[in-house]
Design an enzyme around this catalytic site. Sequence first.
Site, mmCIF file in Angstrom:
data_model
loop_
_atom_site.group_PDB
_atom_site.id
_atom_site.type_symbol
_atom_site.label_atom_id
_atom_site.label_comp_id
_atom_site.label_asym_id
_atom_site.label_seq_id
_atom_site.Cartn_x
_atom_site.Cartn_y
_atom_site.Cartn_z
ATOM 1 C CG HIS A 37 0.198 1.965 -9.286
ATOM 2 N ND1 HIS A 37 -0.121 1.514 -8.027
ATOM 3 C CD2 HIS A 37 -0.837 2.766 -9.671
ATOM 4 C CE1 HIS A 37 -1.293 2.000 -7.675
ATOM 5 N NE2 HIS A 37 -1.749 2.767 -8.646
ATOM 6 C CG ASP B 245 -2.044 0.977 1.138
ATOM 7 O OD1 ASP B 245 -2.327 1.453 0.020
ATOM 8 O OD2 ASP B 245 -2.648 1.280 2.173
ATOM 9 C CG LEU C 92 9.554 -17.362 -2.843
ATOM 10 C CD1 LEU C 92 9.107 -17.343 -1.387
ATOM 11 C CD2 LEU C 92 10.194 -16.033 -3.214
ATOM 12 C CD GLU D 192 2.281 -13.228 15.956
ATOM 13 O OE1 GLU D 192 2.339 -12.055 16.371
ATOM 14 O OE2 GLU D 192 1.697 -14.146 16.585
#
Length: 257
Positions: free
Chosen positions: A54, A37, A148, A224
């Site tokens: 962006h 954000d 990943l 978390e």
Amino acid sequence: MLEKIKLWKKKSSSELHDRITTIKSQAVPAHIAIIMDGNGRWAKKRALPRVAGHHEGMKVVRKITKLANEMGVSALTLYAFSTENWKRPKNEVDFLMKLPEEFLGTFLPELIEENVQVRMMGYKESLPTHTLNSIEKAISDTKQNDGLVLNFALNYGSRAEILEAVNHVLNDQKSGILTDDKISEEIFSKYLMSKELADPDLLIRTSGEIRLSNFMLWQLAYTEFWFTDVLWPDFSEEHLLEAIEVFQNRQRRFGGV
């Protein structure tokens, strides 16, 4: 002056390496989710159009992905575009729909080389053809990788996901595919878009906003949270390390003692 800059960069690089080594000696969150954000505000502060923010944010995705992979993180889910983001101005939406094509077109060879697997969760049918094609190519070209998982939440909304899962459960019960009298959390989770991933251990949200914005509401039940005022285009490797360090210093009880 040039020599001083070189020495400073060398020292900074060495300190970063030492910090990474220390963090990796402890338990690293297996799945990190990020609400990216602040792109628009970053651009506004510089008197630039929102799309510039962006584009700058896209560069951050690359370096954070590389570091997460280096840290041994199993999955990185990035909230790239929500089902509500279609309400934004058309020129901004059009630009956002071009970013996956630019990002993956440039970064895909590196993702393949670094054993990263690209995935996406969200509603594909509403995406422009050029956006979907670039994502599906990246998914196909990296499907053999087992490092990943870079999971893009694109045209994703958690409430819609949950409602869709409930309807699928009901349909499967009616048709006899699902014979269980009671639906457990484990069974229900298999109907979600994230069914192939473990729930996130750590959620990061940038820009100072403290809300989930319809993101992985079911999956974040015991995650978390780490919030920062830093705008996404300014988010650095050091910020990611800080978030992981905070995570490592928390006690996760999952409702127990």
